[in-house]
Design a protein around this motif. Structure first.
Motif, short mmCIF file in Angstrom:
data_model
loop_
_atom_site.label_atom_id
_atom_site.label_comp_id
_atom_site.label_asym_id
_atom_site.label_seq_id
_atom_site.Cartn_x
_atom_site.Cartn_y
_atom_site.Cartn_z
N ASN A 135 34.46 143.77 62.20
CA ASN A 135 35.13 144.42 61.07
C ASN A 135 36.55 143.93 60.91
OD1 ASN A 135 35.80 147.70 62.61
ND2 ASN A 135 35.89 145.71 63.52
N TRP A 190 30.43 149.66 69.13
CA TRP A 190 30.14 150.66 68.08
C TRP A 190 30.82 151.98 68.42
CZ3 TRP A 190 28.04 155.52 68.41
CH2 TRP A 190 27.61 156.12 67.23
N TYR A 191 31.23 152.68 67.36
CA TYR A 191 31.82 154.00 67.55
C TYR A 191 31.40 154.89 66.38
CZ TYR A 191 35.11 152.44 63.97
OH TYR A 191 35.66 151.97 62.80
N ASN A 216 32.47 157.08 63.48
CA ASN A 216 33.64 157.36 62.65
C ASN A 216 33.70 158.85 62.33
OD1 ASN A 216 35.23 157.56 59.96
ND2 ASN A 216 35.58 155.44 60.60
N LYS A 262 34.49 160.28 59.71
CA LYS A 262 33.97 160.58 58.38
C LYS A 262 32.45 160.46 58.31
CE LYS A 262 38.11 159.25 55.79
NZ LYS A 262 38.66 158.44 54.67
N TRP A 311 28.82 157.98 59.18
CA TRP A 311 28.34 156.69 58.67
C TRP A 311 27.15 156.87 57.73
CZ3 TRP A 311 31.66 153.09 59.29
CH2 TRP A 311 32.35 152.87 60.49
N CYS A 324 38.36 145.48 54.86
CA CYS A 324 37.04 145.69 55.46
C CYS A 324 35.92 145.47 54.45
CB CYS A 324 36.95 147.08 56.09
SG CYS A 324 37.14 148.47 54.95
N THR A 364 34.95 150.77 49.63
CA THR A 364 34.04 151.57 50.44
C THR A 364 33.45 152.75 49.67
OG1 THR A 364 36.00 152.74 51.33
CG2 THR A 364 35.06 150.94 52.65
N THR A 374 31.46 154.40 55.70
CA THR A 374 31.78 155.82 55.85
C THR A 374 31.28 156.62 54.65
OG1 THR A 374 34.01 155.29 55.01
CG2 THR A 374 33.75 155.58 57.39
N GLY A 395 36.77 154.97 53.17
CA GLY A 395 37.37 154.78 54.48
C GLY A 395 37.15 153.40 55.06
N HIS A 396 35.95 153.15 55.63
CA HIS A 396 35.78 151.91 56.40
C HIS A 396 34.34 151.42 56.29
CE1 HIS A 396 37.06 148.88 59.14
NE2 HIS A 396 36.22 149.24 60.10
N THR A 397 34.16 150.12 56.56
CA THR A 397 32.83 149.52 56.60
C THR A 397 32.83 148.40 57.63
OG1 THR A 397 31.08 148.47 55.30
CG2 THR A 397 33.35 147.90 54.71
#
Length: 262
Positions: A7, A34-35, A37, A39, A41, A100, A120, A156, A160-162
């Protein structure tokens, strides 16, 4: 088995905007475990395994390419730099930037899937509208990594994120339906990837424990590579060296994680 993701995270100052072109620290784009998030996934999987593999390959190459950095203000300069190479991030030499979502888009384009720009918020709709992806629904996909596969795209639930999954989880194929009785073509064996620690600082001590108080085994120099054994709980890299197992700092100005094919 640890599942890794690729990422684009932040610029060299830890911010979303304002950094210099290119990856100044080796950590603006990164490979990491991996974690979950905060928010939550959503998970999108390419219907064609060959597409999924290309998405993961291009993400690896982008994370390893120091010409590609992070800056939301100039997020599409990677797109412009990669387009002449059919979006192969390994071939990009011009200093450029992404965020991202623009990085994930370039990886999808490399896999041969035409898709318009997205962030996102709009990414899930854009992916599904291509007809090339399914959304994987259920907590075993969204809240844990065991059922994830190489090339899965995570976004997310709110803006937020990808990121992209880089290797299969332990149960990645446990939920596949029983095969049809007619013979299936034999898929090509997947490329195996190994994770190595690259020394980016001029001189970095390798110690016998994950602490500055540990004894120095030897001093590594810039450009040395070591096999990654695991991540130490304190944040150090546990590595294999010519003197046996050791520990080296994971400070972004001293070392970074890279991938190599086996």
């Amino acid at each position: 088995m640890t599942v890794y993701v690729g990422n684009a995270v932040c610029d060299e100052n830890g911010h979303a905007r304002g950094g210099k072109p290119g990856d100044q620290t080796g950590r603006e784009l990164r490979i990491q475990p991996w974690y979950l998030n905060a928010k939550g996934w959503r998970v999108f999987r390419a219907k064609d395994p060959a597409v999924a593999k290309k998405i993961a390959d291009d993400m690896r190459w982008a994370c390893d390419n120091m010409a590609i950095g992070y800056n939301q203000s100039t997020r599409n300069t990677l797109y412009n730099a990669a387009k002449p190479f059919d979006f192969d991030c390994a071939k990009v030499t011009e200093l450029c930037e992404c965020d991202c979502s623009s990085l994930v888009r370039v990886c999808v384009l490399y896999a041969g899937i035409k898709i318009n720009d997205f962030n996102t918020t709009s990414e899930p709709t854009r992916l599904l509208n291509t007809g090339a992806f399914d959304e994987m629904v259920g907590e075993k996909y969204t809240d844990e990594s065991a059922y994830l596969r190489e090339g899965d795209i995570l976004v997310t639930r709110t803006k937020g994120h990808t990121l992209v999954i880089l290797n299969d989880g332990d149960k990645a194929y446990d939920d596949d339906p029983e095969p049809e009785p007619e013979p299936e073509p034999t898929p090509e064996p997947p490329v195996e990837w190994a994770y190595k620690v690259l020394v980016t600082g001029d001189r970095v001590n390798v110690r016998d424990s994950d602490s500055k108080a540990g004894n120095v085994l030897f001093t590594a120099r810039k450009g040395n590579r070591f096999d990654l054994i695991d991540f130490a709980p304190t944040g150090w890299y546990h590595i294999e060296t010519y003197k046996g197992p050791g520990y080296i700092s994971n400070r972004p100005d001293l070392t970074c994680l890279i991938t190599v094919s086996q």
